[in-house]
Scaffold this motif. Structure first.
Motif, mmCIF file in Angstrom:
data_model
loop_
_atom_site.group_PDB
_atom_site.id
_atom_site.type_symbol
_atom_site.label_atom_id
_atom_site.label_comp_id
_atom_site.label_asym_id
_atom_site.label_seq_id
_atom_site.Cartn_x
_atom_site.Cartn_y
_atom_site.Cartn_z
ATOM 1 N N LEU A 18 0.953 -1.325 0.016
ATOM 2 C CA LEU A 18 -0.022 0.132 0.055
ATOM 3 C C LEU A 18 0.976 1.180 0.112
ATOM 4 O O LEU A 18 1.967 1.337 0.439
ATOM 5 C CB LEU A 18 -0.835 0.031 1.342
ATOM 6 N N ASP A 19 0.436 2.325 -0.850
ATOM 7 C CA ASP A 19 0.921 3.640 -0.576
ATOM 8 C C ASP A 19 0.350 4.402 0.305
ATOM 9 O O ASP A 19 -0.988 4.536 0.267
ATOM 10 C CB ASP A 19 1.087 4.193 -2.046
ATOM 11 N N TYR A 20 1.068 5.031 1.123
ATOM 12 C CA TYR A 20 0.511 5.909 2.288
ATOM 13 C C TYR A 20 0.270 7.525 1.645
ATOM 14 O O TYR A 20 1.585 8.083 1.136
ATOM 15 C CB TYR A 20 1.228 6.046 3.275
ATOM 16 N N ARG A 21 -0.794 7.807 1.520
ATOM 17 C CA ARG A 21 -0.931 9.283 1.153
ATOM 18 C C ARG A 21 -1.286 10.159 2.265
ATOM 19 O O ARG A 21 -2.383 10.268 2.689
ATOM 20 C CB ARG A 21 -2.186 9.458 0.121
ATOM 21 N N LYS A 22 -0.389 10.926 2.937
ATOM 22 C CA LYS A 22 -0.317 11.541 4.157
ATOM 23 C C LYS A 22 -1.536 12.687 3.912
ATOM 24 O O LYS A 22 -2.382 12.575 5.056
ATOM 25 C CB LYS A 22 0.853 12.236 4.533
ATOM 26 N N THR A 23 -1.447 13.720 3.104
ATOM 27 C CA THR A 23 -2.374 14.918 2.850
ATOM 28 C C THR A 23 -3.933 14.179 2.698
ATOM 29 O O THR A 23 -4.729 14.940 3.304
ATOM 30 C CB THR A 23 -2.116 15.629 1.621
ATOM 31 N N GLU A 24 -4.153 13.009 1.971
ATOM 32 C CA GLU A 24 -5.498 12.671 1.914
ATOM 33 C C GLU A 24 -5.927 11.749 2.972
ATOM 34 O O GLU A 24 -6.922 11.176 3.088
ATOM 35 C CB GLU A 24 -5.590 11.775 0.731
ATOM 36 N N GLN A 25 -4.817 11.131 3.817
ATOM 37 C CA GLN A 25 -5.074 10.367 5.098
ATOM 38 C C GLN A 25 -5.876 9.020 4.538
ATOM 39 O O GLN A 25 -6.851 8.640 4.860
ATOM 40 C CB GLN A 25 -5.798 10.739 6.114
#
Length: 61
Positions: A18-25
């Motif tokens: 999985l890729d973590y998208r910090k801004t989109e949470q």
């Protein structure tokens, strides 16, 4: 998001990374084209809670 937790989490459908998208949470599975939400710091790894990625999302997160 805890880095150690991110290392062990996988997509519940394909068991892929999985890729973590910090801004989109959210955590994104590109092959399944799903984004799993992170609520109050807790990943919600349920297929019913995931949103489908749009046509321009997913690649190169």
């Amino acid at each position: 998001m805890d880095a150690k937790l991110l290392e062990i989490l996988v997509c519940p459908i394909c068991k892929g990374p999985l890729d973590y998208r910090k801004t989109e949470q959210e955590l994104v599975c590109s092959p399944c084209r799903l984004a799993y939400p992170i609520r109050d710091g807790i990943p919600v790894m349920l297929e019913d809670e995931a949103r489908e990625l749009g046509a321009t999302e997913g690649e190169g997160a």
